[in-house]
Design a protein around this motif. Sequence first.
Motif, mmCIF file in Angstrom:
data_model
loop_
_atom_site.group_PDB
_atom_site.id
_atom_site.type_symbol
_atom_site.label_atom_id
_atom_site.label_comp_id
_atom_site.label_asym_id
_atom_site.label_seq_id
_atom_site.Cartn_x
_atom_site.Cartn_y
_atom_site.Cartn_z
ATOM 1 N N CYS A 21 1.609 5.460 15.113
ATOM 2 C CA CYS A 21 1.767 4.161 14.458
ATOM 3 C C CYS A 21 1.248 4.118 13.031
ATOM 4 O O CYS A 21 1.465 3.124 12.337
ATOM 5 N N SER A 22 0.498 5.097 12.572
ATOM 6 C CA SER A 22 -0.082 5.031 11.225
ATOM 7 C C SER A 22 -0.301 6.436 10.671
ATOM 8 O O SER A 22 -0.332 7.419 11.431
ATOM 9 N N GLY A 23 -0.497 6.484 9.356
ATOM 10 C CA GLY A 23 -0.797 7.761 8.720
ATOM 11 C C GLY A 23 -2.087 8.352 9.240
ATOM 12 O O GLY A 23 -2.206 9.573 9.444
ATOM 13 N N SER A 24 -3.079 7.494 9.481
ATOM 14 C CA SER A 24 -4.365 7.975 10.009
ATOM 15 C C SER A 24 -4.164 8.654 11.359
ATOM 16 O O SER A 24 -4.722 9.723 11.620
ATOM 17 N N GLU A 25 -3.372 8.024 12.210
ATOM 18 C CA GLU A 25 -3.137 8.610 13.538
ATOM 19 C C GLU A 25 -2.374 9.923 13.437
ATOM 20 O O GLU A 25 -2.601 10.843 14.223
ATOM 21 N N ALA A 26 -1.441 10.006 12.473
ATOM 22 C CA ALA A 26 -0.699 11.256 12.304
ATOM 23 C C ALA A 26 -1.660 12.376 11.890
ATOM 24 O O ALA A 26 -1.596 13.497 12.426
ATOM 25 N N ASN A 27 -2.576 12.082 10.971
ATOM 26 C CA ASN A 27 -3.529 13.108 10.540
ATOM 27 C C ASN A 27 -4.527 13.436 11.650
ATOM 28 O O ASN A 27 -4.870 14.598 11.877
ATOM 29 N N ASP A 28 -4.999 12.407 12.328
ATOM 30 C CA ASP A 28 -5.950 12.617 13.422
ATOM 31 C C ASP A 28 -5.312 13.485 14.511
ATOM 32 O O ASP A 28 -5.913 14.461 14.995
ATOM 33 N N LEU B 117 0.866 -1.191 0.000
ATOM 34 C CA LEU B 117 0.000 0.000 0.000
ATOM 35 C C LEU B 117 0.899 1.237 0.000
ATOM 36 O O LEU B 117 0.963 1.957 0.973
ATOM 37 N N TRP B 118 1.624 1.447 -1.067
ATOM 38 C CA TRP B 118 2.505 2.591 -1.302
ATOM 39 C C TRP B 118 3.672 2.620 -0.315
ATOM 40 O O TRP B 118 4.234 3.689 -0.064
ATOM 41 N N CYS B 119 4.036 1.498 0.272
ATOM 42 C CA CYS B 119 5.004 1.647 1.359
ATOM 43 C C CYS B 119 6.278 0.816 1.281
ATOM 44 O O CYS B 119 7.281 1.221 1.846
ATOM 45 N N SER C 133 -9.245 13.078 -2.129
ATOM 46 C CA SER C 133 -8.133 12.780 -1.222
ATOM 47 C C SER C 133 -8.493 11.681 -0.244
ATOM 48 O O SER C 133 -9.642 11.588 0.199
ATOM 49 N N TYR C 134 -7.500 10.903 0.139
ATOM 50 C CA TYR C 134 -7.667 9.921 1.217
ATOM 51 C C TYR C 134 -6.678 10.306 2.312
ATOM 52 O O TYR C 134 -5.501 10.543 2.039
ATOM 53 N N HIS C 135 -7.174 10.397 3.538
ATOM 54 C CA HIS C 135 -6.283 10.761 4.650
ATOM 55 C C HIS C 135 -6.292 9.728 5.762
ATOM 56 O O HIS C 135 -5.668 9.957 6.799
ATOM 57 N N GLY C 136 -7.032 8.618 5.590
ATOM 58 C CA GLY C 136 -6.970 7.567 6.594
ATOM 59 C C GLY C 136 -8.327 7.074 7.042
ATOM 60 O O GLY C 136 -9.365 7.491 6.512
ATOM 61 N N SER C 137 -8.321 6.208 8.037
ATOM 62 C CA SER C 137 -9.544 5.490 8.407
ATOM 63 C C SER C 137 -10.022 5.699 9.834
ATOM 64 O O SER C 137 -10.995 5.071 10.241
ATOM 65 N N ALA D 227 4.594 8.650 6.968
ATOM 66 C CA ALA D 227 4.489 7.260 7.450
ATOM 67 C C ALA D 227 5.064 6.355 6.359
ATOM 68 O O ALA D 227 6.042 6.719 5.707
ATOM 69 N N LYS D 228 4.451 5.228 6.137
ATOM 70 C CA LYS D 228 4.748 4.300 5.029
ATOM 71 C C LYS D 228 6.245 4.148 4.730
ATOM 72 O O LYS D 228 6.923 3.354 5.361
ATOM 73 N N GLY D 229 6.789 4.950 3.796
ATOM 74 C CA GLY D 229 8.199 4.832 3.433
ATOM 75 C C GLY D 229 9.134 5.088 4.603
ATOM 76 O O GLY D 229 10.312 4.735 4.551
ATOM 77 N N ALA E 116 -3.430 18.769 2.458
ATOM 78 C CA ALA E 116 -3.299 18.233 1.100
ATOM 79 C C ALA E 116 -2.143 17.259 0.995
ATOM 80 O O ALA E 116 -1.090 17.466 1.594
ATOM 81 N N ASP E 117 -2.357 16.184 0.236
ATOM 82 C CA ASP E 117 -1.246 15.305 -0.132
ATOM 83 C C ASP E 117 -0.675 15.833 -1.452
ATOM 84 O O ASP E 117 -1.440 16.095 -2.396
ATOM 85 N N PRO E 118 0.661 16.030 -1.525
ATOM 86 C CA PRO E 118 1.253 16.674 -2.717
ATOM 87 C C PRO E 118 0.836 16.005 -4.027
ATOM 88 O O PRO E 118 0.418 16.680 -4.970
ATOM 89 N N ALA F 141 0.757 19.378 5.177
ATOM 90 C CA ALA F 141 1.062 18.488 4.045
ATOM 91 C C ALA F 141 0.974 17.045 4.514
ATOM 92 O O ALA F 141 1.647 16.650 5.467
ATOM 93 N N ASP F 142 0.133 16.281 3.851
ATOM 94 C CA ASP F 142 0.035 14.850 4.125
ATOM 95 C C ASP F 142 1.025 14.144 3.200
ATOM 96 O O ASP F 142 0.734 13.885 2.033
ATOM 97 N N GLU F 143 2.202 13.879 3.750
ATOM 98 C CA GLU F 143 3.287 13.240 2.970
ATOM 99 C C GLU F 143 3.312 11.733 3.198
ATOM 100 O O GLU F 143 4.351 11.097 3.009
ATOM 101 N N VAL F 144 2.172 11.183 3.631
ATOM 102 C CA VAL F 144 2.148 9.768 4.008
ATOM 103 C C VAL F 144 2.603 8.867 2.852
ATOM 104 O O VAL F 144 3.348 7.912 3.066
ATOM 105 N N ILE F 145 2.179 9.168 1.630
ATOM 106 C CA ILE F 145 2.672 8.343 0.514
ATOM 107 C C ILE F 145 3.805 9.017 -0.265
ATOM 108 O O ILE F 145 4.566 8.346 -0.940
ATOM 109 N N CYS F 146 3.898 10.349 -0.177
ATOM 110 C CA CYS F 146 4.869 11.051 -1.034
ATOM 111 C C CYS F 146 6.262 11.147 -0.411
ATOM 112 O O CYS F 146 7.250 11.304 -1.134
HETATM 113 C C1 LIG Z 1 -2.236 10.292 1.724
HETATM 114 C C2 LIG Z 1 -2.548 9.318 2.815
HETATM 115 N N1 LIG Z 1 -2.731 9.756 4.064
HETATM 116 C C3 LIG Z 1 -3.003 8.925 5.074
HETATM 117 C C4 LIG Z 1 -3.129 7.571 4.868
HETATM 118 C C5 LIG Z 1 -3.485 6.659 6.002
HETATM 119 O O1 LIG Z 1 -2.366 5.939 6.403
HETATM 120 P P1 LIG Z 1 -2.556 4.606 7.287
HETATM 121 O O2 LIG Z 1 -3.191 3.592 6.409
HETATM 122 O O3 LIG Z 1 -1.147 4.267 7.687
HETATM 123 O O4 LIG Z 1 -3.389 4.962 8.448
HETATM 124 C C6 LIG Z 1 -2.933 7.060 3.574
HETATM 125 C C7 LIG Z 1 -3.030 5.607 3.308
HETATM 126 O O5 LIG Z 1 -2.953 5.142 2.201
HETATM 127 C C8 LIG Z 1 -2.649 7.955 2.524
HETATM 128 O O6 LIG Z 1 -2.517 7.517 1.266
#
Ligand SMILES: Cc1ncc(COP(=O)(O)O)c(C=O)c1O
Length: 465
Positions: A122-129, A63-65, A156-160, A292-294, A230-232, A263-268
Motif C-alpha cells: 500500500c505504500s512506498g515504505s511498505e515496499a522498501n520494508d 507528495l511527488w505523486c 535519502s528518504y525511504h519511508g516511515s 508507488a506514488k505515480g 538508492a533512489d535514482p 532501486a527505490d523508484e517511489v518518486i522517480c
Molecule cells: C524515495 C522514497 N521512497 C519511499 C518513500 C515512502 O513512501 P510512502 O510515503 O508511500 O510510504 C518516499 C516518500 O516520499 C520516497 O520519496
Amino acid sequence: MTDNAATANAALSYRERDIASVLHPQTNALKHLSVGPTIITGSNGVFVTDDTGKQYLDSGAGLWCASLGYHNERLAKVAYKAMSELGYFQIFRHASHKAAIDLSERLLEIAPVEMSKVLLQCSGSEANDTGVKIVWYYWNALGKPERRKIITRMGSYHGSTCVATSMTGNGAYHRSFGLPFSEFLHTDLPNHYRNALPGETEQEFSSRLADSLERMILAEGPETIAAFWADPVQGNAGALPPPAGYFEKVQAVLKKYGILFVADEVICGFGRTGEMWGCQTYDLKPDMIACAKGLSSGMQPISALLINDKIFEVLRDESNRLGAFVHGFTYAGHPVATAVALETLKIYEEMDIVAQVQSVEGTFLQNLDDLSSHPLVGATSGCGLIGGLELVMNKESKAPFPAEANLIGTIDKYAQQFGIILRVVPNRIAYSPSLIIDEAGLDEMARRTRQVLDATLNELKRFVR
Ligand SMILES: Cc1ncc(COP(=O)(O)O)c(C=O)c1O
C-alpha cells in the motif's frame, strides 16, 4: 461520541475540529495547536484551492505523486466499478483477482530491466520494508545469514516504517525514535555542489564516493553486506540528481562484492525523470525495484516491489522448504487500488507520459537555470520534471543559512502569500510538479518562486553577506 458531543462539534469550524482531533505527520504538534491547518477543498489543473478560496500552484504534486493532477473522472469511474463489483478481497494463500494479475503483468512488461514477479503493498515504505525482508530471506536461504547490513545514502528518504526510517539517511527522522536499527549504514551524499573538493570534476567526485563506499564495505566485511538501496534522483536530499558517472562506479563496487542492488523508484518511476523509470535515465541494473506514488497518480494507496528471477528462484525454494512465504498485508493487491493503478498506466500510455514530460523538460530546466541568477540560489539541477534549487546565504562560500534565520519558515510564509506550495529539503527547493503541467504553468511556477525568493531575501538580508 454522544449526541450532545456531536452537536457541539458541529458548531465548531473545521479548523477548530482539526486542531482538536488530527495529529498531523511531519508537523510541529505544539505549533499546530495555534496555527491550525490549511484546509484544501479542491483543485484546478496544477492549482489547489483552500477553504478561503485561495489558489496555490503546487510545485510538488502533493507528495511527488499527483502526476495527473488532483481529480480524475476516468479513475473515479474505474474505482466505482471495482468497488461495485469486488470492493475487497485478498491475495493470500493462492487467492487472486483479475486487476492484481493485470497490473502485475503490466508492471513486468514496462519494467526497465527483466523482472520476474511483483509484490503489491500500500505504500512506498511498505515496499522498501518488504524489500529488506526479502533480501534477508534471500541470504538466509542461501546459507549466508550474516549478510544482514543494508547500505543507503546520507540524505535519502525511504519511508516511515521502522526499517524504512532506519534506511533513511537523515538524523531528523531518527531522533527520539531510537533509530536507526544497527544493521543500517549510510554512505556519502552525492551532492557535488556541496561536497566536492576544490576543482574536483563530477567524475572524480563520483570515483571518490565509490571508493568511500568500497572502504565502508571492506571495513564492515563484505560478507556482512546484504544490499545497497538508492533512489535514482534523491528526493529528500532536495530532488538531487546523481553526479556524472556515479551509478556506473557504485554498481561496479556492488558487483565486485556480490551485493544486491535495489532501486527505490517511489518518486522517480512513471515518467518523472523524463524516461519511464529513473533506472533508464541513469542506467541502473537493480535486482529489485520499489515503486508507488505515480503508480496510481496518488489516487489510491498502492505500491509494488518488482523482483528479478535470481531472487524469485531462491524465495520460491525457501517458501517451499518452510511451507509458505510467510509475509503479507491485508490490503496487498487491493482490488480498487490495483484497478485504479492499472487504469493510470493505461492513461500514461495513451497520453505518452514520457513524451509529455520531455516536451516541457527544456522549459522547466531553463526556468531553474534562470533562477540561478538570484542571490539566494547557489546552483540548480534536475531532469524530466524533477529538480532543485540550492539555497545559499553566500554564493562565494556556498554557506547555507544558519538555523536562527528560519529559512524554511520564511519561505513557507511567502509561499503562502504568493500562492505557491514549495518544498524545502534541506537547503534546496525541490520541484516535482504534476506531469500534466504545461509551459505556462512552469513559467508561473518560476515567477512565483522568484517572488518568494525576493521577499525572503528582503527579510533575511541581515544574514546575506
Ligand atoms: C524515495 C522514497 N521512497 C519511499 C518513500 C515512502 O513512501 P510512502 O510515503 O508511500 O510510504 C518516499 C516518500 O516520499 C520516497 O520519496
